[in-house]
Design a protein around this motif. Structure first.
Motif, short mmCIF file in Angstrom:
data_model
loop_
_atom_site.label_atom_id
_atom_site.label_comp_id
_atom_site.label_asym_id
_atom_site.label_seq_id
_atom_site.Cartn_x
_atom_site.Cartn_y
_atom_site.Cartn_z
N GLY A 192 1.02 -0.82 -0.70
CA GLY A 192 0.05 0.17 -0.24
C GLY A 192 1.08 1.00 0.15
N LYS A 193 -0.01 2.29 0.97
CA LYS A 193 0.99 3.44 1.09
C LYS A 193 1.49 4.35 2.01
N ILE A 194 2.61 4.42 2.38
CA ILE A 194 2.20 5.39 3.80
C ILE A 194 2.40 6.59 3.82
N ASP A 225 2.06 9.38 16.33
CA ASP A 225 1.12 10.02 14.83
C ASP A 225 2.12 10.34 13.86
N ASN A 226 2.64 10.35 12.98
CA ASN A 226 4.10 10.93 12.02
C ASN A 226 2.72 10.07 10.78
N ILE A 227 2.48 9.63 10.45
CA ILE A 227 1.68 8.50 9.15
C ILE A 227 0.72 7.26 10.05
N ARG A 228 0.12 6.65 9.06
CA ARG A 228 -0.79 6.13 8.42
C ARG A 228 -0.85 5.02 7.70
N GLY A 259 -2.47 14.36 4.07
CA GLY A 259 -3.21 12.91 3.65
C GLY A 259 -2.38 12.17 2.43
N GLU A 260 -1.52 12.51 2.49
CA GLU A 260 -0.09 12.91 0.52
C GLU A 260 0.98 11.57 1.78
N ARG A 261 1.25 10.22 -0.13
CA ARG A 261 2.25 9.85 0.73
C ARG A 261 3.68 10.44 1.17
#
Length: 290
Positions: free
Chosen positions: A38-40, A67-70, A46-48
């Protein structure tokens, strides 16, 4: 040994070592090791994510678990179709080469529905003790997942899943990244727990309920690896999601780690992890081409 492979081997060794008290019995608790493609994504915009690097790398775990990424595990429809075509061709090739000694791939195409309910106190007490020890801090998040075969109406599984750890691989050279996860899955579909109604609570008023997930899955298995290509629908009003993931058999990996740790002769731990990472990298590249 390439540095990335060494880091994945070391990470899996540490994580598996941390759960040595978990019974080595998939009928009770299964150790799931999966790599989702997928994408980090940067939580802020909200962007890669973007980084000043040009080759794949493993993200710092402290930074990645904050809390930096999803991680967004999905692909586009055209990629789903292209990956399906590629895997079908690989399946047919393996059947053709079986007469030359190659182990063929296996294929299945199950369609099912996953339903989720909050785990009750009775359900929590019914969990295997080792599972409770490792999942105690996540008690309020535990859900009973019931999987029903859409063709037969039969309940195929009742599972409680708890995530132990994640490892994120950022792949700036392609369109997609990878998240490797180690999870524990407790089997709650056992005769002595019937009729199972005490294992869960209904959603409380105002509580955000987890929607049912309709899954149309194409599963390709070869040796200890399995690739799942899945279309997931949660509502007729929303477009389906397309997911791609890879698994390696956790029980086999645990057996090889014990051989390695005990110095009991030859082991294949590094080879199995290497194959797992190679397959994940290959899938990311195939998606970019698609």
């Amino acid at each position: 040994m390439p540095e990335m492979l060494k880091q994945v081997i070391d990470w899996l060794y540490v994580q598996l070592n941390n759960i040595q008290d978990v019974p080595d019995s998939p009928e009770e608790v299964e150790v799931e090791i999966e790599a989702k493609i997928g994408k980090i994504v940067n939580v802020g915009n909200g962007e890669r994510i973007m980084m000043p690097i040009t080759s794949p790398t493993i993200l710092n775990q402290m930074w990645a678990t904050g809390d930096n990424i999803r991680f967004e595990s999905q692909m586009e429809l055209n990629e789903h179709k292209a990956m399906n075509a590629f895997l079908n061709s690989a399946l047919q090739a393996s059947k053709m080469e079986e007469r030359h000694g190659r182990v063929p791939m296996d294929y299945s195409h199950p369609k099912s529905r996953d339903s989720f309910r909050p785990l009750s106190d009775t359900g929590y007490d019914a969990l295997p003790p080792a599972f409770r020890r490792h999942a105690s801090e996540k008690r309020k998040d535990l859900k009973l997942r019931t999987t029903t075969n859409l063709a037969t109406g039969e309940v195929e599984a009742r599972i409680v899943k708890s995530k132990m750890a994640d490892l994120h691989i950022f792949n700036p050279a392609g369109d997609y990244d990878c998240r490797i996860s180690l999870n524990l899955e407790a089997n709650m579909n056992l005769p002595h727990l019937a009729p199972y109604t005490d294992l869960f609570d209904e959603w409380a008023p105002g509580e955000r309920a987890s929607p049912d997930r309709m899954k149309d899955r194409m599963s390709y298995k070869h040796l200890v690896y399995r690739i799942d290509l899945t279309m997931v629908s949660v509502s007729k009003a929303l477009p389906p999601k397309f997911e791609l993931e890879l698994e390696v058999e956790g029980q086999v990996l645990r057996e090889q780690m014990r051989l390695m740790s005990g110095g009991e002769g030859e082991h294949a731990f590094a080879d199995l992890v290497g194959g797992f990472l190679d397959n994940a990298t290959f899938l990311m590249r195939q998606r970019a081409v698609a």
